[in-house]
Design a protein around this motif. Structure first.
Motif, PDB file in Angstrom:
ATOM      1  N   ARG A  31       0.818  -1.222   0.000  1.00  9.89           N
ATOM      2  CA  ARG A  31       0.000   0.000   0.000  1.00  9.89           C
ATOM      3  C   ARG A  31       0.844   1.261   0.000  1.00  9.89           C
ATOM      4  N   GLN A  32       2.043   1.165   0.544  1.00  7.62           N
ATOM      5  CA  GLN A  32       2.951   2.308   0.569  1.00  7.62           C
ATOM      6  C   GLN A  32       3.832   2.371  -0.683  1.00  7.62           C
ATOM      7  N   GLY A  33       3.692   1.387  -1.569  1.00  6.31           N
ATOM      8  CA  GLY A  33       4.485   1.359  -2.786  1.00  6.31           C
ATOM      9  C   GLY A  33       5.895   0.853  -2.588  1.00  6.31           C
ATOM     10  N   ILE A  34       6.106   0.070  -1.539  1.00  8.71           N
ATOM     11  CA  ILE A  34       7.435  -0.436  -1.201  1.00  8.71           C
ATOM     12  C   ILE A  34       7.578  -1.882  -1.667  1.00  8.71           C
ATOM     13  N   GLY A  35       8.671  -2.174  -2.370  1.00  2.79           N
ATOM     14  CA  GLY A  35       9.040  -3.564  -2.621  1.00  2.79           C
ATOM     15  C   GLY A  35       8.490  -4.226  -3.854  1.00  2.79           C
ATOM     16  N   SER A  36       7.536  -3.634  -4.540  1.00  2.00           N
ATOM     17  CA  SER A  36       7.011  -4.264  -5.747  1.00  2.00           C
ATOM     18  C   SER A  36       6.602  -3.186  -6.743  1.00  2.00           C
ATOM     19  N   ALA A  37       7.372  -3.082  -7.800  1.00  2.00           N
ATOM     20  CA  ALA A  37       7.050  -2.103  -8.846  1.00  2.00           C
ATOM     21  C   ALA A  37       5.718  -2.445  -9.503  1.00  2.00           C
ATOM     22  N   PHE A  38       5.415  -3.745  -9.627  1.00  2.00           N
ATOM     23  CA  PHE A  38       4.160  -4.170 -10.252  1.00  2.00           C
ATOM     24  C   PHE A  38       2.956  -3.659  -9.472  1.00  2.00           C
ATOM     25  N   THR A  39       2.934  -3.896  -8.157  1.00  2.00           N
ATOM     26  CA  THR A  39       1.772  -3.471  -7.369  1.00  2.00           C
ATOM     27  C   THR A  39       1.677  -1.951  -7.317  1.00  2.00           C
ATOM     28  N   ARG A  40       2.809  -1.288  -7.304  1.00  2.00           N
ATOM     29  CA  ARG A  40       2.813   0.184  -7.309  1.00  2.00           C
ATOM     30  C   ARG A  40       2.259   0.705  -8.640  1.00  2.00           C
ATOM     31  N   ARG A  41       2.725   0.145  -9.731  1.00  2.00           N
ATOM     32  CA  ARG A  41       2.311   0.590 -11.069  1.00  2.00           C
ATOM     33  C   ARG A  41       0.821   0.404 -11.309  1.00  2.00           C
ATOM     34  N   TYR A  42       0.284  -0.739 -10.860  1.00  2.00           N
ATOM     35  CA  TYR A  42      -1.109  -1.072 -11.171  1.00  2.00           C
ATOM     36  C   TYR A  42      -2.078  -0.840 -10.013  1.00  2.00           C
ATOM     37  N   GLY A  43      -1.605  -0.267  -8.922  1.00  2.00           N
ATOM     38  CA  GLY A  43      -2.485   0.042  -7.796  1.00  2.00           C
ATOM     39  C   GLY A  43      -3.093  -1.185  -7.147  1.00  2.00           C
ATOM     40  N   VAL A  44      -2.305  -2.231  -7.033  1.00  2.00           N
ATOM     41  CA  VAL A  44      -2.779  -3.503  -6.484  1.00  2.00           C
ATOM     42  C   VAL A  44      -2.509  -3.511  -4.984  1.00  2.00           C
ATOM     43  N   ALA A  45      -3.563  -3.315  -4.165  1.00  2.00           N
ATOM     44  CA  ALA A  45      -3.338  -3.173  -2.725  1.00  2.00           C
ATOM     45  C   ALA A  45      -4.422  -3.780  -1.849  1.00  2.00           C
ATOM     46  N   LEU A  46      -5.476  -4.338  -2.431  1.00  2.22           N
ATOM     47  CA  LEU A  46      -6.533  -4.951  -1.626  1.00  2.22           C
ATOM     48  C   LEU A  46      -6.184  -6.410  -1.350  1.00  2.22           C
ATOM     49  N   LEU A  47      -6.086  -6.769  -0.091  1.00  5.12           N
ATOM     50  CA  LEU A  47      -5.809  -8.151   0.293  1.00  5.12           C
ATOM     51  C   LEU A  47      -7.114  -8.935   0.200  1.00  5.12           C
ATOM     52  N   VAL A  48      -7.214  -9.813  -0.800  1.00  2.29           N
ATOM     53  CA  VAL A  48      -8.479 -10.516  -1.034  1.00  2.29           C
ATOM     54  C   VAL A  48      -8.412 -12.016  -0.749  1.00  2.29           C
ATOM     55  N   GLN A  49      -7.195 -12.565  -0.561  1.00  3.34           N
ATOM     56  CA  GLN A  49      -7.058 -13.997  -0.283  1.00  3.34           C
ATOM     57  C   GLN A  49      -5.758 -14.227   0.460  1.00  3.34           C
ATOM     58  N   MET A  50      -5.786 -15.119   1.445  1.00  2.60           N
ATOM     59  CA  MET A  50      -4.541 -15.519   2.100  1.00  2.60           C
ATOM     60  C   MET A  50      -4.689 -16.921   2.647  1.00  2.60           C
ATOM     61  N   GLU A  51      -3.588 -17.655   2.601  1.00  4.25           N
ATOM     62  CA  GLU A  51      -3.555 -19.030   3.080  1.00  4.25           C
ATOM     63  C   GLU A  51      -2.322 -19.207   3.954  1.00  4.25           C
ATOM     64  N   PRO A  52      -2.481 -19.749   5.159  1.00  6.90           N
ATOM     65  CA  PRO A  52      -1.330 -19.968   6.042  1.00  6.90           C
ATOM     66  C   PRO A  52      -0.635 -21.296   5.759  1.00  6.90           C
ATOM     67  N   TYR A  53       0.676 -21.308   5.968  1.00  8.82           N
ATOM     68  CA  TYR A  53       1.486 -22.520   5.814  1.00  8.82           C
ATOM     69  C   TYR A  53       2.508 -22.586   6.933  1.00  8.82           C
ATOM     70  N   GLU A  54       2.798 -23.788   7.378  1.00  9.03           N
ATOM     71  CA  GLU A  54       3.769 -23.991   8.450  1.00  9.03           C
ATOM     72  C   GLU A  54       5.205 -23.805   7.988  1.00  9.03           C
ATOM     73  N   SER A  55       5.478 -24.162   6.739  1.00 10.63           N
ATOM     74  CA  SER A  55       6.865 -24.086   6.253  1.00 10.63           C
ATOM     75  C   SER A  55       6.966 -23.145   5.066  1.00 10.63           C
ATOM     76  N   ILE A  56       8.117 -22.526   4.935  1.00 12.24           N
ATOM     77  CA  ILE A  56       8.362 -21.640   3.799  1.00 12.24           C
ATOM     78  C   ILE A  56       8.362 -22.434   2.499  1.00 12.24           C
ATOM     79  N   ALA A  57       8.852 -23.678   2.547  1.00 11.77           N
ATOM     80  CA  ALA A  57       8.875 -24.510   1.337  1.00 11.77           C
ATOM     81  C   ALA A  57       7.459 -24.758   0.817  1.00 11.77           C
TER      82      ALA A  57
END
Length: 94
Positions: A31-57
Motif C-alpha cells: 500500500r505504501q508502494g514499497i518492494g514491488s514495482a508491479f503493485t505500485r504501477r497497477y495500484g494492487v493493494a486490496l488483500l483478497v485472499q490468504m492461506e497460512p502454511y507452516e513451512s516456507i517450502a
C-alpha cells in the motif's frame, strides 16, 4: 507461519500473488508502494485472499502453483472464500 496471499486492484481487477511471513506488514508495504514495482504501477493493494502454511517450502510451492493458474481459477479461489472481495487487511488490523 508463512502466508501465500493475493492482492487485487479492485473486484475482478489486476491480481498479484505473493508469499510472506507477515501478511499484515507486507500488505502495508504494498500500500505504501514499497518492494514491488508491479503493485505500485497497477495500484494492487486490496488483500483478497490468504492461506497460512507452516513451512516456507510449502508456501513457496503454493505461490508457484497459483502463479501458474489461469485468471479464472484465481478468481474462483478468491470468490470461494471471499465472495464480496472484502479487503482482508481491515480484518487483520481492525
Amino acid at each position: 507461519m508463512y502466508y501465500v496471499y493475493i492482492l487485487a486492484s479492485r473486484r475482478n481487477g489486476t491480481l498479484y500473488v505473493g508469499v510472506t511471513n507477515d501478511v499484515s506488514r507486507r500488505t502495508f508495504e504494498h500500500r505504501q508502494g514499497i518492494g514491488s514495482a508491479f503493485t505500485r504501477r497497477y495500484g494492487v493493494a486490496l488483500l483478497v485472499q490468504m492461506e497460512p502454511y507452516e513451512s516456507i517450502a510449502a508456501a513457496i510451492a503454493r505461490e508457484k502453483q497459483l502463479k501458474g493458474w489461469n485468471r479464472a481459477w484465481k478468481i474462483r479461489l478468491i470468490e470461494r472464500d471471499n465472495p464480496d472481495w472484502d479487503d482482508l487487511y481491515e480484518r487483520l488490523n481492525g
